[in-house]
Design a protein around this motif. Structure first.
Motif, mmCIF file in Angstrom:
data_model
loop_
_atom_site.group_PDB
_atom_site.id
_atom_site.type_symbol
_atom_site.label_atom_id
_atom_site.label_comp_id
_atom_site.label_asym_id
_atom_site.label_seq_id
_atom_site.Cartn_x
_atom_site.Cartn_y
_atom_site.Cartn_z
ATOM 1 N N THR A 1 0.828 -1.204 0.000
ATOM 2 C CA THR A 1 0.000 0.000 0.000
ATOM 3 C C THR A 1 0.863 1.255 0.000
ATOM 4 O O THR A 1 2.027 1.219 0.400
ATOM 5 N N CYS A 2 0.279 2.362 -0.400
ATOM 6 C CA CYS A 2 0.958 3.656 -0.306
ATOM 7 C C CYS A 2 1.082 4.011 1.174
ATOM 8 O O CYS A 2 0.093 3.977 1.912
ATOM 9 N N ALA A 3 2.272 4.361 1.617
ATOM 10 C CA ALA A 3 2.488 4.734 3.019
ATOM 11 C C ALA A 3 1.840 6.078 3.350
ATOM 12 O O ALA A 3 1.637 6.393 4.514
ATOM 13 N N GLY A 4 1.478 6.843 2.342
ATOM 14 C CA GLY A 4 0.863 8.145 2.574
ATOM 15 C C GLY A 4 -0.633 8.091 2.801
ATOM 16 O O GLY A 4 -1.178 8.848 3.603
ATOM 17 N N CYS A 5 -1.309 7.179 2.093
ATOM 18 C CA CYS A 5 -2.780 7.157 2.185
ATOM 19 C C CYS A 5 -3.375 5.753 2.257
ATOM 20 O O CYS A 5 -4.592 5.604 2.270
ATOM 21 N N ALA A 6 -2.547 4.732 2.303
ATOM 22 C CA ALA A 6 -2.958 3.323 2.441
ATOM 23 C C ALA A 6 -3.668 2.753 1.212
ATOM 24 O O ALA A 6 -4.249 1.678 1.289
ATOM 25 N N LEU A 7 -3.618 3.419 0.073
ATOM 26 C CA LEU A 7 -4.213 2.871 -1.144
ATOM 27 C C LEU A 7 -3.420 1.634 -1.578
ATOM 28 O O LEU A 7 -2.189 1.692 -1.673
ATOM 29 N N PRO A 8 -4.074 0.499 -1.845
ATOM 30 C CA PRO A 8 -3.356 -0.655 -2.395
ATOM 31 C C PRO A 8 -2.770 -0.291 -3.760
ATOM 32 O O PRO A 8 -3.492 0.160 -4.648
ATOM 33 N N CYS B 1 -2.964 10.167 -3.450
ATOM 34 C CA CYS B 1 -2.364 11.268 -2.683
ATOM 35 C C CYS B 1 -1.207 11.942 -3.402
ATOM 36 O O CYS B 1 -0.690 12.954 -2.933
ATOM 37 N N GLY B 2 -0.777 11.387 -4.534
ATOM 38 C CA GLY B 2 0.315 11.995 -5.289
ATOM 39 C C GLY B 2 1.685 11.687 -4.745
ATOM 40 O O GLY B 2 2.678 12.210 -5.240
ATOM 41 N N GLY B 3 1.780 10.845 -3.727
ATOM 42 C CA GLY B 3 3.076 10.513 -3.139
ATOM 43 C C GLY B 3 4.009 9.857 -4.149
ATOM 44 O O GLY B 3 3.603 8.983 -4.907
ATOM 45 N N HIS B 4 5.263 10.302 -4.153
ATOM 46 C CA HIS B 4 6.289 9.712 -5.018
ATOM 47 C C HIS B 4 6.597 8.305 -4.523
ATOM 48 O O HIS B 4 6.934 8.110 -3.361
ATOM 49 N N LEU B 5 6.471 7.327 -5.413
ATOM 50 C CA LEU B 5 6.757 5.946 -5.043
ATOM 51 C C LEU B 5 8.099 5.477 -5.592
ATOM 52 O O LEU B 5 8.823 4.744 -4.932
ATOM 53 N N GLY B 6 8.439 5.869 -6.803
ATOM 54 C CA GLY B 6 9.676 5.432 -7.446
ATOM 55 C C GLY B 6 9.617 5.722 -8.925
ATOM 56 O O GLY B 6 9.063 6.744 -9.338
ATOM 57 N N HIS B 7 10.150 4.799 -9.729
ATOM 58 C CA HIS B 7 10.192 4.971 -11.182
ATOM 59 C C HIS B 7 9.855 3.655 -11.864
ATOM 60 O O HIS B 7 10.020 2.586 -11.280
ATOM 61 N N VAL B 8 9.408 3.753 -13.101
ATOM 62 C CA VAL B 8 9.143 2.561 -13.900
ATOM 63 C C VAL B 8 10.066 2.584 -15.117
ATOM 64 O O VAL B 8 10.262 3.625 -15.742
#
Length: 163
Positions: free
Chosen positions: A78-85, A130-137
């Protein structure tokens, strides 16, 4: 080469890179157009220092430091910012890069945008809520997608499967 020619050449190469990159990034979403929004102070309160650095400032954790790199259980990331899977354990693999890697995101879980930092053209992955940066693809992943979602472990949470 005179300065104007050099700048023109650089702009041409950058434009060519962007055009090729855009062909990969059809799911781009404007930054800031996200349903979950908090003030900077509220994000700092809600997140750890490392999570804030990654999710809100587009930072990167050191390679091979995330406990989620070795996470092998079935479940959902999940996103650590908003818990979205955002990612499924079934799509996780060991890329050898030092960051949790996935072949694909959960449908409609992430958005991407062009990232021109570090002198290269990359696709930056954000949580779509939430727009949180996760990484890159990147396009060097294994089948079935050929993509490698290289994601910061500190930008993620993990929910083990119940069955």
């Amino acid at each position: 080469m005179i300065r104007r020619e050099f700048l023109g050449l650089g702009a041409g190469l950058l434009g060519a890179g962007l055009m090729g990159h855009r062909a990969l990034a059809g799911d781009e979403k404007p930054v800031g157009d996200f349903p979950v929004r908090y003030s900077d102070a509220e994000w700092k309160r809600r997140l750890t220092g490392e999570q804030y650095y990654i999710l809100r400032k587009a930072g990167t954790e050191r390679a091979f430091t995330s406990p989620l790199l070795k996470e092998k259980r079935k479940g959902t990331f999940t996103c650590a910012g908003c818990a979205l899977p955002v990612y499924r354990s079934a799509d996780k693999y060991d890329s050898g890069t030092g960051w949790p890697s996935f072949t694909r995101a959960i449908p409609n879980a992430v958005a991407t945008k062009t990232d021109l930092t570090l002198g290269m053209v990359r696709r930056e992955v954000h949580c779509r809520r939430c727009g949180g940066h996760l990484g890159h693809v990147f396009s060097d992943g294994p089948p079935p997608t050929g993509t490698r979602h290289c994601i910061n472990g500190d930008a993620l949470g993990f929910v083990p499967a119940t069955t």
